[in-house]
Design an enzyme around this catalytic site. Sequence first.
Site, PDB file in Angstrom:
ATOM      1  N   CYS A 147     -12.352 -42.923  11.870  1.00  0.00           N
ATOM      2  CA  CYS A 147     -11.814 -44.278  11.826  1.00  0.00           C
ATOM      3  C   CYS A 147     -11.022 -44.570  13.097  1.00  0.00           C
ATOM      4  CB  CYS A 147     -10.905 -44.437  10.604  1.00  0.00           C
ATOM      5  SG  CYS A 147     -10.292 -46.127  10.404  1.00  0.00           S
TER       6      CYS A 147
ATOM      7  N   ARG B 142      -3.077 -47.064 -12.209  1.00  0.00           N
ATOM      8  CA  ARG B 142      -3.980 -45.924 -12.023  1.00  0.00           C
ATOM      9  C   ARG B 142      -3.294 -44.792 -11.270  1.00  0.00           C
ATOM     10  NH1 ARG B 142      -9.613 -47.216  -9.338  1.00  0.00           N
ATOM     11  NH2 ARG B 142      -9.393 -48.723 -11.020  1.00  0.00           N
TER      12      ARG B 142
ATOM     13  N   CYS C 159     -16.225 -46.912  -7.257  1.00  0.00           N
ATOM     14  CA  CYS C 159     -15.487 -47.452  -6.123  1.00  0.00           C
ATOM     15  C   CYS C 159     -16.200 -47.045  -4.840  1.00  0.00           C
ATOM     16  CB  CYS C 159     -14.058 -46.923  -6.133  1.00  0.00           C
ATOM     17  SG  CYS C 159     -13.233 -47.205  -7.712  1.00  0.00           S
TER      18      CYS C 159
ATOM     19  N   CYS D  88      -7.522 -55.173  -6.430  1.00  0.00           N
ATOM     20  CA  CYS D  88      -6.996 -53.835  -6.683  1.00  0.00           C
ATOM     21  C   CYS D  88      -6.155 -53.462  -5.471  1.00  0.00           C
ATOM     22  CB  CYS D  88      -8.154 -52.858  -6.853  1.00  0.00           C
ATOM     23  SG  CYS D  88      -7.619 -51.147  -6.892  1.00  0.00           S
TER      24      CYS D  88
ATOM     25  N   CYS E 103     -16.220 -51.675  -7.503  1.00  0.00           N
ATOM     26  CA  CYS E 103     -15.103 -52.064  -6.637  1.00  0.00           C
ATOM     27  C   CYS E 103     -15.452 -51.623  -5.227  1.00  0.00           C
ATOM     28  CB  CYS E 103     -13.817 -51.385  -7.100  1.00  0.00           C
ATOM     29  SG  CYS E 103     -12.370 -51.833  -6.104  1.00  0.00           S
TER      30      CYS E 103
ATOM     31  N   CYS F 232      -3.529 -40.704   6.657  1.00  0.00           N
ATOM     32  CA  CYS F 232      -4.957 -40.620   6.347  1.00  0.00           C
ATOM     33  C   CYS F 232      -5.662 -39.512   7.120  1.00  0.00           C
ATOM     34  CB  CYS F 232      -5.617 -41.964   6.648  1.00  0.00           C
ATOM     35  SG  CYS F 232      -7.368 -41.976   6.234  1.00  0.00           S
TER      36      CYS F 232
ATOM     37  N   CYS G 155      -3.583 -44.867  10.666  1.00  0.00           N
ATOM     38  CA  CYS G 155      -2.720 -44.704   9.492  1.00  0.00           C
ATOM     39  C   CYS G 155      -2.278 -43.235   9.395  1.00  0.00           C
ATOM     40  CB  CYS G 155      -3.475 -45.122   8.238  1.00  0.00           C
ATOM     41  SG  CYS G 155      -4.228 -46.768   8.365  1.00  0.00           S
TER      42      CYS G 155
END
Length: 409
Positions: free
Chosen positions: A65, A272, A109, A202, A142, A72, A69
């Site tokens: 990516c 969740r 998901c 979400c 999702c 991550c 972040c």
Amino acid sequence: MDLLDTLTAKGLRGEVPTREEALAVLATTDDELLDVVAAAGKVRRRWFGRRVKLNYLVNLKSGLCPEDCNYCSQRLGSKAEILKYTWLKPDQAADAARAGVAGGAKRVCLVASGRGPTDRDIDRVTDTMAAIKEADPAVEICVCLGLLSDNQAERLKAAGADAYNHNLNTSEATYGDITTTHTYADRVDTVQKAHGAGLSACSGLIAGMGESDEDLVDVVFALRELGSDSVPVNFLIPFEGTPLAKEWNLTPQRCLRILAMVRFVNPDTEVRIAGGREVHLRSMQPLGLHVANSIFLGDYLTSEGQAGQADLDMIKDAGFEVEGAGEATLPRHRADVAAAASGCGTTASSPCGTAASACGSGGGCGPCGGHGHAEPAADAPASEPVDELRDDLVKVRRRGAGTELAPNS
Ligand code: SF4
């Protein structure tokens, strides 16, 4: 009336506590912990009974990516030895999804690393959703692809997506400490785009990044205000090779307090337990089910969870039941609100706002990491021990999507 009586009474009425009451939950002692869980459990059972919704992650594109972040394992410059692969083909993703649904998941998901999708990426995901729905039209989908551009949410909705995941992760005040390549406002904008297109929103958080109690309360109230239908609560998995590798700030007790606070602020919202469940709650996971009404089945995006069968056994042993495909997740009044927000004005049993399809969560850019150069909060309860370093519990995913090995479901 003491704090827990007040919170229970408000939760049973679907009312949100004050900020001070939410902070007080985080400041409770270990001696009070079971009372806190019991109070949050009453609220949970009022709106969700003893049902546990199972969700299944399919990592469509892993690693590499360009965003930074800190939490991550897929971030720019990550040295974490995770699986790295480009887009799964639709049939590969559908095979992975099928395994999760066969294991009891009602929601799949679909997650891809990256800043946000191109229009070509939306086409890929459209084809993937078609392959999944062809095999099982009832499965909820999702999608989590990062920051959305104009009309992309509408395209996903038209292609059959039920929900979009995009987590706020932490408070607006500290967002710049965990990511520099996009802003908190960017994230809010994407959640609003998804909601505006009629997708169930979400959006959740990551705890354990060195944030203060005030930060946690801020982000949880922001999620309530944003109208998130599902709030995934991630507990930082401090991957070796990421900036937060040494951030072990959580204990099982702290995790339970955080879950309880999220439940009191979001009494009638799907809560969740997401990434980090096994790593941080450990043997206390069943107590988490008394507060949250939803978990991920099996593995996460880049790390392994406990065996899917162990999840099912835990649910049964704790006296809960897996939510069926035909059962609504959200209470009817919340499903109606979600439907109204999407402009379709339907009830919980109608096609475009069903409770079964208008809830959600995911892991997307989600069940992963953490930040953590901040000092522990000065006002942390005296009973709050700093967790020991347990990197032996962090297991990089080596099976399922992107590998030749069977998925964990
Ligand atoms: S959280 Fe998402 S956007 Fe951020 S580095 Fe990870 S994959 Fe990229």
